[in-house]
Design a protein around this motif. Structure first.
Motif, PDB file in Angstrom:
ATOM      1  N   UNK A  67       0.807  -1.239   0.000  1.00 34.89           N
ATOM      2  CA  UNK A  67       0.000   0.000   0.000  1.00 34.89           C
ATOM      3  C   UNK A  67       0.829   1.273   0.000  1.00 34.89           C
ATOM      4  N   UNK A  68       1.908   1.279   0.743  1.00 30.37           N
ATOM      5  CA  UNK A  68       2.769   2.457   0.808  1.00 30.37           C
ATOM      6  C   UNK A  68       3.447   2.704  -0.538  1.00 30.37           C
ATOM      7  N   UNK A  69       4.030   1.640  -1.103  1.00 25.09           N
ATOM      8  CA  UNK A  69       4.711   1.768  -2.391  1.00 25.09           C
ATOM      9  C   UNK A  69       3.744   2.168  -3.493  1.00 25.09           C
ATOM     10  N   UNK A 271       3.054   2.513  17.739  1.00 24.92           N
ATOM     11  CA  UNK A 271       3.361   3.754  17.026  1.00 24.92           C
ATOM     12  C   UNK A 271       4.396   3.456  15.953  1.00 24.92           C
ATOM     13  N   UNK A 272       4.778   4.474  15.195  1.00 25.72           N
ATOM     14  CA  UNK A 272       5.742   4.297  14.113  1.00 25.72           C
ATOM     15  C   UNK A 272       5.358   5.131  12.915  1.00 25.72           C
ATOM     16  N   UNK A 273       5.500   4.550  11.737  1.00 22.68           N
ATOM     17  CA  UNK A 273       5.226   5.259  10.496  1.00 22.68           C
ATOM     18  C   UNK A 273       4.122   4.547   9.719  1.00 22.68           C
ATOM     19  N   UNK A 274       3.038   5.261   9.429  1.00 26.95           N
ATOM     20  CA  UNK A 274       1.928   4.668   8.695  1.00 26.95           C
ATOM     21  C   UNK A 274       1.157   5.730   7.941  1.00 26.95           C
ATOM     22  N   UNK A 275       0.273   5.302   7.061  1.00 26.46           N
ATOM     23  CA  UNK A 275      -0.553   6.262   6.325  1.00 26.46           C
ATOM     24  C   UNK A 275      -1.854   6.512   7.094  1.00 26.46           C
ATOM     25  N   UNK A 276      -2.401   7.705   6.998  1.00 21.88           N
ATOM     26  CA  UNK A 276      -3.643   8.003   7.719  1.00 21.88           C
ATOM     27  C   UNK A 276      -4.788   7.055   7.366  1.00 21.88           C
ATOM     28  N   UNK A 277      -4.933   6.714   6.091  1.00 25.53           N
ATOM     29  CA  UNK A 277      -6.062   5.871   5.691  1.00 25.53           C
ATOM     30  C   UNK A 277      -5.969   4.466   6.280  1.00 25.53           C
ATOM     31  N   UNK A 278      -4.767   3.900   6.355  1.00 26.74           N
ATOM     32  CA  UNK A 278      -4.644   2.550   6.882  1.00 26.74           C
ATOM     33  C   UNK A 278      -4.740   2.518   8.408  1.00 26.74           C
ATOM     34  N   UNK A 279      -4.421   3.654   9.058  1.00 22.90           N
ATOM     35  CA  UNK A 279      -4.383   3.682  10.510  1.00 22.90           C
ATOM     36  C   UNK A 279      -5.615   4.331  11.133  1.00 22.90           C
ATOM     37  N   UNK A 292       3.458   8.780  12.785  1.00 27.94           N
ATOM     38  CA  UNK A 292       3.964   9.854  11.928  1.00 27.94           C
ATOM     39  C   UNK A 292       4.184   9.356  10.502  1.00 27.94           C
ATOM     40  N   UNK A 293       4.299  10.290   9.593  1.00 31.83           N
ATOM     41  CA  UNK A 293       4.653   9.985   8.206  1.00 31.83           C
ATOM     42  C   UNK A 293       4.740  11.270   7.398  1.00 31.83           C
ATOM     43  N   UNK A 294       5.256  11.133   6.195  1.00 33.36           N
ATOM     44  CA  UNK A 294       5.225  12.162   5.166  1.00 33.36           C
ATOM     45  C   UNK A 294       4.196  11.700   4.147  1.00 33.36           C
ATOM     46  N   UNK A 295       3.978  12.482   3.093  1.00 37.39           N
ATOM     47  CA  UNK A 295       3.055  12.052   2.052  1.00 37.39           C
ATOM     48  C   UNK A 295       3.818  11.219   1.033  1.00 37.39           C
ATOM     49  N   UNK A 296       3.586   9.909   0.973  1.00 34.91           N
ATOM     50  CA  UNK A 296       4.340   9.052   0.052  1.00 34.91           C
ATOM     51  C   UNK A 296       4.205   9.482  -1.410  1.00 34.91           C
ATOM     52  N   UNK A 297       3.037   9.994  -1.797  1.00 39.06           N
ATOM     53  CA  UNK A 297       2.849  10.403  -3.193  1.00 39.06           C
ATOM     54  C   UNK A 297       3.836  11.493  -3.581  1.00 39.06           C
TER      55      UNK A 297
END
Length: 357
Positions: A67-69, A271-279, A292-297
């Motif tokens: 999903x992230x990729x 906790x860690x790094x994930x996308x808002x939609x999946x979490x 936390x995360x950045x915008x992968x797109x």
């Protein structure tokens, strides 16, 4: 650096992030690697050159159907559409160290102009990437770096320092300043994961984190079921565990899914790094308080613009060179060809519904 962040369902979507840099590659001779690097560094750049149309850029993520990729490479496709380039997606179904090599060799045969790669192993991909560069192709590493001698530029989410610090900070907050924690990473050779974990370990050694004990670093290989089982194993092996930190979107979702339906819910923080939609569901049900995360797109988008700028001769990857990246604005290349996307965003119940990616 000036940049405008990706907009999705929001008026302004903040993207955030963090980074790495890696050392020399193995498997190549000194002469081979240095000659490839010299060819790139001595080429003259023309920042006023027009962007080429029809640039063929292939994206090679760590693995397909992640999903992230998928979000990352989707941003790359959007950028190439804007630039009138040709987008191609290839990749393995597993994230093992050598799984990307055969795809690089095929892309060389297909005479792509640019390869965008999120390296599973910084050294295993080196010989093939240097063959691609010797054939005149440009190499843009993104998300997870290849060794510096094997690529032209690296698109970093943020600094490794920034990510590691953020991960340690969230672990401390969620543990209440003391107690046992564990890390659930991707693969043992993942360059970005290892860089962040190294920084995190350094942070944990500081006085303000001295009451935290890191029990173990486990590896779920960016596989959902394997990560689920590793999370379960951590909780069974360390009954006093307070926090699992997973700096991988696959791992954090799998760990949260396990805890959400177990007796550990409300007792062990994830906790860690994930996308808002999946979490989002796990934040809503109280399993996860913050991540936390950045915008992968935006990573894929920036990688595509850098690839076309390289192919057009606007940049060579040298420190201090500048190029424009569409809606993200202007970027300046840092030391060792590193281009940093921006800072990380912390998501929680107060802001998660403002984001859609």
């Amino acid at each position: 650096m000036s940049r405008r962040l990706f907009t999705g369902a929001l008026s302004v979507a903040t993207a955030a992030s963090l980074v790495l840099s890696l050392a020399a590659c193995g498997g190549t001779t000194k002469n081979d690697s240095s000659s490839a690097g010299d060819t790139q560094s001595t080429a003259a750049a023309n920042p006023n050159a027009a962007s080429k149309q029809g640039v063929k850029m292939a994206f090679l993520p760590k693995q397909l159907n992640n999903p992230y990729s998928d979000i990352e490479v989707g941003g790359g496709k959007a950028a190439l559409d804007e630039l009138k380039g040709e987008y191609k997606l290839v990749g393995p179904n597993d994230a093992s160290a050598s799984s990307q090599v055969s795809y690089i060799n095929t892309l060389i045969q297909q005479q792509q102009d640019v390869i965008g790669i999120a390296a599973n192993d910084p050294n295993a991909v080196c010989p093939s990437l240097n063959q691609a560069r010797s054939a005149g192709m440009k190499v843009v590493a993104f998300d997870s770096d290849a060794a510096k001698s094997c690529r032209d530029v690296f698109i970093n989410q943020a600094s490794s320092q920034g990510i590691g610090e953020q991960l340690a900070k969230m672990a401390n907050e969620l543990a209440g300043g003391e107690g046992e924690i564990a890390i659930l990473s991707a693969t043992p050779n993942a360059t970005n994961q290892n860089a962040w974990i190294d920084v995190m370990k350094t942070e944990l050694a500081k006085p303000e984190n001295s009451k935290l004990k890191l029990d173990k670093v486990a590896y779920g290989n960016d596989d959902d079921q394997k990560s689920f089982q590793e999370a379960q194993g951590l909780l069974q092996s360390f009954p006093n565990l307070k926090v699992i930190v997973s700096p991988t979107t696959v791992g954090i979702a799998a760990a949260a899914r396990y805890v959400s339906s177990s007796s550990y819910k409300g007792k062990v923080a994830i906790t860690g790094l994930g996308t808002p939609n999946q979490m989002r569901a796990f934040v809503k049900d109280g399993t996860v308080k913050e991540f936390a995360l950045w915008n992968p797109a935006d990573i894929g988008y920036l990688a595509a613009y850098a690839g076309v700028a390289l192919s057009s001769g606007q940049i060579t990857g040298a420190q201090g060179q500048k190029f424009k990246a569409g809606k993200l604005g202007e970027y300046t290349i840092g030391a060792d060809g590193e281009i940093v996307l921006g800072p990380p965003t912390v998501f929680n119940a107060d802001n998660i519904d403002k984001y859609n990616f």
